[in-house]
Design a protein around this motif. Structure first.
Motif, PDB file in Angstrom:
ATOM      1  N   ILE A  34       0.852  -1.191   0.000  1.00 28.64           N
ATOM      2  CA  ILE A  34       0.000   0.000   0.000  1.00 28.64           C
ATOM      3  C   ILE A  34       0.888   1.242   0.000  1.00 28.64           C
ATOM      4  CG2 ILE A  34      -1.720   1.289   1.333  1.00 28.64           C
ATOM      5  CD1 ILE A  34      -2.689  -1.561   2.317  1.00 28.64           C
ATOM      6  N   GLN A  35       1.955   1.184   0.788  1.00 26.94           N
ATOM      7  CA  GLN A  35       2.988   2.215   0.776  1.00 26.94           C
ATOM      8  C   GLN A  35       4.336   1.514   0.790  1.00 26.94           C
ATOM      9  OE1 GLN A  35       2.568   5.176   3.904  1.00 26.94           O
ATOM     10  NE2 GLN A  35       0.390   5.422   3.494  1.00 26.94           N
ATOM     11  N   THR A  36       5.297   2.075   0.067  1.00 28.64           N
ATOM     12  CA  THR A  36       6.672   1.590   0.103  1.00 28.64           C
ATOM     13  C   THR A  36       7.404   2.403   1.161  1.00 28.64           C
ATOM     14  OG1 THR A  36       6.641   1.003  -2.229  1.00 28.64           O
ATOM     15  CG2 THR A  36       8.813   1.308  -1.200  1.00 28.64           C
ATOM     16  N   TYR A  37       8.058   1.719   2.074  1.00 25.90           N
ATOM     17  CA  TYR A  37       8.861   2.371   3.109  1.00 25.90           C
ATOM     18  C   TYR A  37      10.331   2.137   2.798  1.00 25.90           C
ATOM     19  CZ  TYR A  37       4.953   3.095   6.382  1.00 25.90           C
ATOM     20  OH  TYR A  37       3.798   3.517   6.992  1.00 25.90           O
ATOM     21  N   LEU A  38      11.101   3.200   2.863  1.00 27.13           N
ATOM     22  CA  LEU A  38      12.550   3.098   2.785  1.00 27.13           C
ATOM     23  C   LEU A  38      13.121   3.495   4.138  1.00 27.13           C
ATOM     24  CD1 LEU A  38      13.256   4.860  -0.649  1.00 27.13           C
ATOM     25  CD2 LEU A  38      12.927   2.408  -0.207  1.00 27.13           C
ATOM     26  N   MET A  39      14.106   2.727   4.591  1.00 27.48           N
ATOM     27  CA  MET A  39      14.785   3.007   5.852  1.00 27.48           C
ATOM     28  C   MET A  39      16.168   3.553   5.536  1.00 27.48           C
ATOM     29  SD  MET A  39      12.556   1.838   8.078  1.00 27.48           S
ATOM     30  CE  MET A  39      13.516   1.975   9.568  1.00 27.48           C
ATOM     31  N   LEU A  40      16.555   4.604   6.242  1.00 26.26           N
ATOM     32  CA  LEU A  40      17.912   5.108   6.136  1.00 26.26           C
ATOM     33  C   LEU A  40      18.641   4.695   7.408  1.00 26.26           C
ATOM     34  CD1 LEU A  40      19.214   8.372   4.705  1.00 26.26           C
ATOM     35  CD2 LEU A  40      20.047   7.645   6.923  1.00 26.26           C
ATOM     36  N   LEU A  41      19.763   4.012   7.216  1.00 27.79           N
ATOM     37  CA  LEU A  41      20.561   3.531   8.344  1.00 27.79           C
ATOM     38  C   LEU A  41      21.872   4.291   8.402  1.00 27.79           C
ATOM     39  CD1 LEU A  41      18.725   1.115   7.228  1.00 27.79           C
ATOM     40  CD2 LEU A  41      20.153  -0.298   8.665  1.00 27.79           C
ATOM     41  N   GLU A  42      22.233   4.729   9.573  1.00 26.27           N
ATOM     42  CA  GLU A  42      23.517   5.375   9.812  1.00 26.27           C
ATOM     43  C   GLU A  42      24.333   4.404  10.657  1.00 26.27           C
ATOM     44  OE1 GLU A  42      24.316   9.809  11.033  1.00 26.27           O
ATOM     45  OE2 GLU A  42      23.994   8.626  12.857  1.00 26.27           O
ATOM     46  N   ASP A  43      25.476   4.000  10.141  1.00 27.97           N
ATOM     47  CA  ASP A  43      26.297   2.982  10.817  1.00 27.97           C
ATOM     48  C   ASP A  43      25.441   1.781  11.223  1.00 27.97           C
ATOM     49  OD1 ASP A  43      28.580   4.593  10.558  1.00 27.97           O
ATOM     50  OD2 ASP A  43      28.070   5.670  12.401  1.00 27.97           O
ATOM     51  N   GLU A  44      24.589   1.339  10.287  1.00 25.23           N
ATOM     52  CA  GLU A  44      23.742   0.154  10.437  1.00 25.23           C
ATOM     53  C   GLU A  44      22.564   0.327  11.399  1.00 25.23           C
ATOM     54  OE1 GLU A  44      25.310  -3.490   9.719  1.00 25.23           O
ATOM     55  OE2 GLU A  44      27.006  -2.677   8.624  1.00 25.23           O
ATOM     56  N   GLN A  45      22.378   1.541  11.953  1.00 26.54           N
ATOM     57  CA  GLN A  45      21.251   1.819  12.854  1.00 26.54           C
ATOM     58  C   GLN A  45      20.195   2.643  12.109  1.00 26.54           C
ATOM     59  OE1 GLN A  45      20.825   0.651  16.047  1.00 26.54           O
ATOM     60  NE2 GLN A  45      22.641  -0.531  15.497  1.00 26.54           N
ATOM     61  N   PRO A  46      18.931   2.190  12.116  1.00 24.96           N
ATOM     62  CA  PRO A  46      17.876   2.974  11.460  1.00 24.96           C
ATOM     63  C   PRO A  46      17.690   4.323  12.157  1.00 24.96           C
ATOM     64  CG  PRO A  46      17.121   0.747  12.000  1.00 24.96           C
ATOM     65  CD  PRO A  46      18.433   0.942  12.686  1.00 24.96           C
ATOM     66  N   VAL A  47      17.760   5.408  11.375  1.00 23.88           N
ATOM     67  CA  VAL A  47      17.618   6.748  11.947  1.00 23.88           C
ATOM     68  C   VAL A  47      16.569   7.586  11.214  1.00 23.88           C
ATOM     69  CG1 VAL A  47      19.963   6.809  12.883  1.00 23.88           C
ATOM     70  CG2 VAL A  47      19.540   7.679  10.572  1.00 23.88           C
ATOM     71  N   ALA A  48      16.040   7.089  10.090  1.00 26.06           N
ATOM     72  CA  ALA A  48      15.063   7.848   9.319  1.00 26.06           C
ATOM     73  C   ALA A  48      14.285   6.900   8.418  1.00 26.06           C
ATOM     74  CB  ALA A  48      15.767   8.913   8.483  1.00 26.06           C
ATOM     75  N   PHE A  49      13.098   7.350   8.028  1.00 26.20           N
ATOM     76  CA  PHE A  49      12.312   6.570   7.071  1.00 26.20           C
ATOM     77  C   PHE A  49      11.458   7.501   6.238  1.00 26.20           C
ATOM     78  CE2 PHE A  49       9.356   6.905  10.609  1.00 26.20           C
ATOM     79  CZ  PHE A  49       8.123   7.093   9.994  1.00 26.20           C
ATOM     80  N   VAL A  50      11.027   6.964   5.110  1.00 23.56           N
ATOM     81  CA  VAL A  50      10.120   7.657   4.211  1.00 23.56           C
ATOM     82  C   VAL A  50       9.123   6.620   3.708  1.00 23.56           C
ATOM     83  CG1 VAL A  50      11.570   7.315   2.153  1.00 23.56           C
ATOM     84  CG2 VAL A  50      10.035   9.270   2.255  1.00 23.56           C
ATOM     85  N   ALA A  51       7.893   7.060   3.431  1.00 24.98           N
ATOM     86  CA  ALA A  51       6.878   6.167   2.871  1.00 24.98           C
ATOM     87  C   ALA A  51       6.199   6.892   1.710  1.00 24.98           C
ATOM     88  CB  ALA A  51       5.845   5.789   3.926  1.00 24.98           C
ATOM     89  N   PHE A  52       5.945   6.150   0.628  1.00 23.97           N
ATOM     90  CA  PHE A  52       5.353   6.751  -0.560  1.00 23.97           C
ATOM     91  C   PHE A  52       4.550   5.724  -1.329  1.00 23.97           C
ATOM     92  CE2 PHE A  52       9.398   5.005  -1.741  1.00 23.97           C
ATOM     93  CZ  PHE A  52       9.235   4.511  -3.026  1.00 23.97           C
ATOM     94  N   SER A  53       3.699   6.216  -2.231  1.00 26.67           N
ATOM     95  CA  SER A  53       2.898   5.344  -3.091  1.00 26.67           C
ATOM     96  C   SER A  53       2.287   6.180  -4.206  1.00 26.67           C
ATOM     97  CB  SER A  53       1.770   4.685  -2.283  1.00 26.67           C
ATOM     98  OG  SER A  53       0.796   5.653  -1.927  1.00 26.67           O
ATOM     99  N   PRO A  54       1.779   5.508  -5.247  1.00 21.42           N
ATOM    100  CA  PRO A  54       0.977   6.252  -6.214  1.00 21.42           C
ATOM    101  C   PRO A  54      -0.292   6.747  -5.500  1.00 21.42           C
ATOM    102  CG  PRO A  54       1.482   4.044  -7.040  1.00 21.42           C
ATOM    103  CD  PRO A  54       1.902   4.100  -5.610  1.00 21.42           C
ATOM    104  N   ARG A  55      -0.782   7.905  -5.890  1.00 15.89           N
ATOM    105  CA  ARG A  55      -2.041   8.378  -5.308  1.00 15.89           C
ATOM    106  C   ARG A  55      -3.161   7.461  -5.748  1.00 15.89           C
ATOM    107  NH1 ARG A  55      -3.435  14.683  -5.721  1.00 15.89           N
ATOM    108  NH2 ARG A  55      -5.317  13.738  -6.510  1.00 15.89           N
ATOM    109  N   GLU A  56      -4.085   7.179  -4.832  1.00 14.43           N
ATOM    110  CA  GLU A  56      -5.186   6.266  -5.148  1.00 14.43           C
ATOM    111  C   GLU A  56      -6.066   6.803  -6.262  1.00 14.43           C
ATOM    112  OE1 GLU A  56      -7.431   5.126  -1.716  1.00 14.43           O
ATOM    113  OE2 GLU A  56      -5.622   4.668  -0.575  1.00 14.43           O
ATOM    114  N   ASP A  57      -6.307   8.103  -6.271  1.00 10.80           N
ATOM    115  CA  ASP A  57      -7.238   8.690  -7.232  1.00 10.80           C
ATOM    116  C   ASP A  57      -6.549   9.223  -8.488  1.00 10.80           C
ATOM    117  OD1 ASP A  57      -5.960  10.707  -5.848  1.00 10.80           O
ATOM    118  OD2 ASP A  57      -7.682  12.055  -5.867  1.00 10.80           O
ATOM    119  N   ASP A  58      -5.221   9.165  -8.520  1.00 12.38           N
ATOM    120  CA  ASP A  58      -4.484   9.662  -9.683  1.00 12.38           C
ATOM    121  C   ASP A  58      -3.097   9.012  -9.683  1.00 12.38           C
ATOM    122  OD1 ASP A  58      -3.144  10.996 -11.696  1.00 12.38           O
ATOM    123  OD2 ASP A  58      -3.803  12.987 -11.081  1.00 12.38           O
TER     124      ASP A  58
END
Length: 165
Positions: A57-81
């Motif tokens: 439903i959403q793709t999540y990307l994790m950003l790891l700093e020295d192998e520790q997760p410190v940030a994330f982003v989630a995205f997808s195509p819009r449902e209506d467009d």
């Protein structure tokens, strides 16, 4: 040194922890404590995050700093467009702010959107959130405003868009 990888359901609790830590810092100056708690409990449940990841439903990307997760982003195509991709979530732990991780994650999402053959990335940002300045520096501009009900509250947002090339 950082790496980015696609999140799996095993990252669900980490995503929730990053959101918990980040939301209080980001939203305490502009929202009441009760609203922050309500929205975190509404948006960041293990069941919802796992379902979004498991069912694409959403793709999540994790950003790891020295192998520790410190940030994330989630995205997808819009449902209506489906020609427009929506950046739903972007949170970096406060201790990492200023390291460029937000830009790195936006660039990573932009690359994924372009790979999908699409050229518009959209996001919502609270009208009083200082992150609006960051998004403008990243090339986003205000498309319109909207007020979205969430329980007894409203999210008073700018919808911002960026054309990808």
């Amino acid at each position: 040194m950082y790496t980015i990888r696609t999140a799996t359901t095993t990252d669900t609790e980490t995503i929730i922890q990053i959101a918990e830590t980040t939301w209080w810092v980001a939203y305490s100056p502009i929202l009441e404590e009760e609203q922050i708690r309500f929205m975190l409990d509404e948006i960041y449940t293990a069941e919802k995050i796992s379902n979004q990841i498991e069912n694409n439903i959403q793709t999540y990307l994790m950003l790891l700093e020295d192998e520790q997760p410190v940030a994330f982003v989630a995205f997808s195509p819009r449902e209506d467009d489906v020609d427009i991709y929506k950046l739903h979530k972007l949170y970096c732990l406060p201790v990492t702010q200023g390291k460029g991780y937000g830009k790195i994650l936006i660039d990573a999402v932009s690359n994924e959107v372009l790979k999908a053959g699409k050229h518009i990335l959209e996001l919502n940002v609270n009208r009083y959130n200082k992150a609006k300045n960051f998004y403008e520096k990243m090339g986003f501009s205000e498309a319109y405003q909207e007020d979205i009900p969430i329980g007894p509250y409203f999210m008073n947002d700018y919808v911002m868009r960026k054309e990808l090339k």
